[in-house]
Design a protein around this motif. Structure first.
Motif, PDB file in Angstrom:
ATOM      1  N   VAL A   5       4.853  19.980  -5.723  1.00 18.25           N
ATOM      2  CA  VAL A   5       5.422  19.653  -4.422  1.00 18.25           C
ATOM      3  C   VAL A   5       5.517  18.133  -4.339  1.00 18.25           C
ATOM      4  N   PHE A   6       6.654  17.641  -3.908  1.00 17.31           N
ATOM      5  CA  PHE A   6       6.904  16.205  -3.782  1.00 17.31           C
ATOM      6  C   PHE A   6       7.074  15.900  -2.300  1.00 17.31           C
ATOM      7  N   ILE A   7       6.305  14.939  -1.783  1.00 15.06           N
ATOM      8  CA  ILE A   7       6.435  14.550  -0.381  1.00 15.06           C
ATOM      9  C   ILE A   7       7.248  13.265  -0.304  1.00 15.06           C
ATOM     10  N   ASN A   8       8.388  13.369   0.359  1.00 14.42           N
ATOM     11  CA  ASN A   8       9.324  12.261   0.563  1.00 14.42           C
ATOM     12  C   ASN A   8       9.189  11.813   2.019  1.00 14.42           C
ATOM     13  N   TYR A   9       9.068  10.507   2.238  1.00 15.34           N
ATOM     14  CA  TYR A   9       8.872  10.001   3.600  1.00 15.34           C
ATOM     15  C   TYR A   9       9.238   8.522   3.680  1.00 15.34           C
ATOM     16  N   ARG A  10       9.403   8.053   4.897  1.00 17.43           N
ATOM     17  CA  ARG A  10       9.647   6.628   5.138  1.00 17.43           C
ATOM     18  C   ARG A  10       8.311   5.961   5.447  1.00 17.43           C
ATOM     19  N   GLN A  12       7.709   2.992   6.539  1.00 21.15           N
ATOM     20  CA  GLN A  12       7.714   2.161   7.746  1.00 21.15           C
ATOM     21  C   GLN A  12       7.427   2.955   9.016  1.00 21.15           C
ATOM     22  N   THR A  13       7.809   4.216   9.050  1.00 25.65           N
ATOM     23  CA  THR A  13       7.702   4.957  10.302  1.00 25.65           C
ATOM     24  C   THR A  13       6.876   6.238  10.214  1.00 25.65           C
ATOM     25  N   ASP A  14       6.778   6.833   9.050  1.00 27.12           N
ATOM     26  CA  ASP A  14       6.185   8.168   8.975  1.00 27.12           C
ATOM     27  C   ASP A  14       5.034   8.296   7.983  1.00 27.12           C
ATOM     28  N   SER A  15       4.459   7.176   7.549  1.00 25.01           N
ATOM     29  CA  SER A  15       3.404   7.253   6.540  1.00 25.01           C
ATOM     30  C   SER A  15       2.147   7.936   7.070  1.00 25.01           C
ATOM     31  N   GLY A  16       1.806   7.730   8.325  1.00 16.73           N
ATOM     32  CA  GLY A  16       0.603   8.340   8.881  1.00 16.73           C
ATOM     33  C   GLY A  16       0.670   9.855   8.883  1.00 16.73           C
ATOM     34  N   VAL A  17       1.751  10.395   9.414  1.00 14.14           N
ATOM     35  CA  VAL A  17       1.881  11.858   9.453  1.00 14.14           C
ATOM     36  C   VAL A  17       2.081  12.416   8.050  1.00 14.14           C
ATOM     37  N   ALA A  18       2.789  11.702   7.182  1.00 15.89           N
ATOM     38  CA  ALA A  18       2.959  12.158   5.797  1.00 15.89           C
ATOM     39  C   ALA A  18       1.602  12.249   5.099  1.00 15.89           C
ATOM     40  N   MET A  61      10.460  20.003  -2.429  1.00 14.11           N
ATOM     41  CA  MET A  61      10.338  18.685  -1.817  1.00 14.11           C
ATOM     42  C   MET A  61      10.187  18.883  -0.319  1.00 14.11           C
ATOM     43  N   LEU A  62       9.182  18.237   0.235  1.00 17.33           N
ATOM     44  CA  LEU A  62       9.052  18.166   1.685  1.00 17.33           C
ATOM     45  C   LEU A  62       9.626  16.821   2.100  1.00 17.33           C
ATOM     46  N   ALA A  63      10.735  16.842   2.803  1.00 17.97           N
ATOM     47  CA  ALA A  63      11.370  15.613   3.284  1.00 17.97           C
ATOM     48  C   ALA A  63      10.902  15.390   4.722  1.00 17.97           C
ATOM     49  N   ILE A  64       9.984  14.453   4.902  1.00 19.64           N
ATOM     50  CA  ILE A  64       9.430  14.163   6.222  1.00 19.64           C
ATOM     51  C   ILE A  64      10.485  13.392   7.013  1.00 19.64           C
ATOM     52  N   VAL A  65      10.923  13.967   8.131  1.00 15.61           N
ATOM     53  CA  VAL A  65      11.997  13.390   8.943  1.00 15.61           C
ATOM     54  C   VAL A  65      11.443  13.072  10.327  1.00 15.61           C
ATOM     55  N   GLY A  66      11.313  11.780  10.600  1.00 19.56           N
ATOM     56  CA  GLY A  66      10.878  11.330  11.915  1.00 19.56           C
ATOM     57  C   GLY A  66      12.075  10.991  12.786  1.00 19.56           C
ATOM     58  N   PRO A  67      11.827  10.622  14.050  1.00 17.83           N
ATOM     59  CA  PRO A  67      12.924  10.352  14.982  1.00 17.83           C
ATOM     60  C   PRO A  67      13.858   9.222  14.533  1.00 17.83           C
ATOM     61  N   GLN A  68      13.366   8.241  13.793  1.00 11.02           N
ATOM     62  CA  GLN A  68      14.180   7.106  13.347  1.00 11.02           C
ATOM     63  C   GLN A  68      14.664   7.248  11.911  1.00 11.02           C
ATOM     64  N   TRP A  69      14.435   8.390  11.295  1.00 13.70           N
ATOM     65  CA  TRP A  69      14.689   8.601   9.869  1.00 13.70           C
ATOM     66  C   TRP A  69      16.098   8.198   9.447  1.00 13.70           C
ATOM     67  N   ALA A  70      17.109   8.645  10.149  1.00 14.62           N
ATOM     68  CA  ALA A  70      18.498   8.374   9.754  1.00 14.62           C
ATOM     69  C   ALA A  70      19.000   7.024  10.244  1.00 14.62           C
ATOM     70  N   ALA A  71      18.332   6.430  11.209  1.00 15.08           N
ATOM     71  CA  ALA A  71      18.838   5.198  11.819  1.00 15.08           C
ATOM     72  C   ALA A  71      18.061   3.947  11.422  1.00 15.08           C
ATOM     73  N   VAL A 105      10.933  18.470   7.039  1.00 11.58           N
ATOM     74  CA  VAL A 105       9.771  18.645   7.906  1.00 11.58           C
ATOM     75  C   VAL A 105       9.930  17.664   9.060  1.00 11.58           C
ATOM     76  N   LEU A 106      10.224  18.201  10.221  1.00  9.30           N
ATOM     77  CA  LEU A 106      10.489  17.380  11.399  1.00  9.30           C
ATOM     78  C   LEU A 106       9.167  16.987  12.050  1.00  9.30           C
ATOM     79  N   VAL A 107       8.974  15.681  12.252  1.00  7.72           N
ATOM     80  CA  VAL A 107       7.723  15.177  12.819  1.00  7.72           C
ATOM     81  C   VAL A 107       8.006  14.322  14.041  1.00  7.72           C
ATOM     82  N   ASN A 108       7.003  14.214  14.897  1.00  7.92           N
ATOM     83  CA  ASN A 108       7.065  13.351  16.078  1.00  7.92           C
ATOM     84  C   ASN A 108       8.279  13.622  16.958  1.00  7.92           C
TER      85      ASN A 108
END
Length: 167
Positions: A5-10, A12-18, A61-71, A105-108
């Motif tokens: 399993v590969f955890i993909n995350y940003r 800057q914004t999502d390291s804590g929840v990841a 792959m778990l793609a961690i997607v926070g509210p600012q992920w795309a922007a 994986v939608l967070v926050n």
């Protein structure tokens, strides 16, 4: 072993929840090999080579997607996801092209980005069934993700995996 399993995350914004997802999945799935860069890379490792090696062996792959992920923008004000060299984009693109099961994986409180908001090489992500990780239901949501991962080994949807699914 359940498969990698590969955890993909940003960072800057999502390291804590990841990090919480990673820690809890390691406890829930002790036989799984779960990759998260900050825990699996050693000082001096070539970051890109290590990521490529891990992506080549992952099944999910778990793609961690926070509210600012795309922007989220870089230092020059450019949307990071629009850069072909953005690591989040490169990792997801590689997984999609390799036929890896990518679970957003939608967070926050994040919602799935629309297909039109994604670069062409990531637009298939918008068609993927997402799961949520909510602060107030964290343990239940992690259990649902762990069940979904475990069920992939059995080729089915495992009991209890349906809670936490979202669109």
């Amino acid at each position: 072993m359940l498969g990698d399993v590969f955890i993909n995350y940003r960072r800057q914004t999502d390291s804590g929840v990841a990090g919480r997802v990673y820690d809890n999945l390691n406890r829930a799935l002790p036989d799984a090999s779960i990759f998260m860069d900050v825990d699996k890379l050693n000082p001096g490792d070539d970051f890109e080579v290590a990521l490529a090696r891990s992506l080549a062996s992952c099944k999910i792959m778990l793609a961690i997607v926070g509210p600012q992920w795309a922007a989220l923008t870089d230092e020059q004000g450019q949307v990071r996801l629009e850069s072909p060299d953005d690591f989040v984009r490169k990792e997801i693109r590689t997984a999609l092209q390799a036929g890896v099961r990518v679970i957003p994986v939608l967070v926050n409180g994040a919602s799935m980005p629309k297909k039109s908001a994604l670069p062409p090489d990531l637009q298939d992500l918008a068609k993927r069934q997402a799961m949520e990780v909510r602060h107030e239901r964290f343990n239940d949501d992690i259990a649902a993700i762990a069940s979904a991962i475990a069920s992939q080994r059995r080729g089915g949807r495992g009991s209890g995996c349906c809670t936490g699914w979202s669109r």
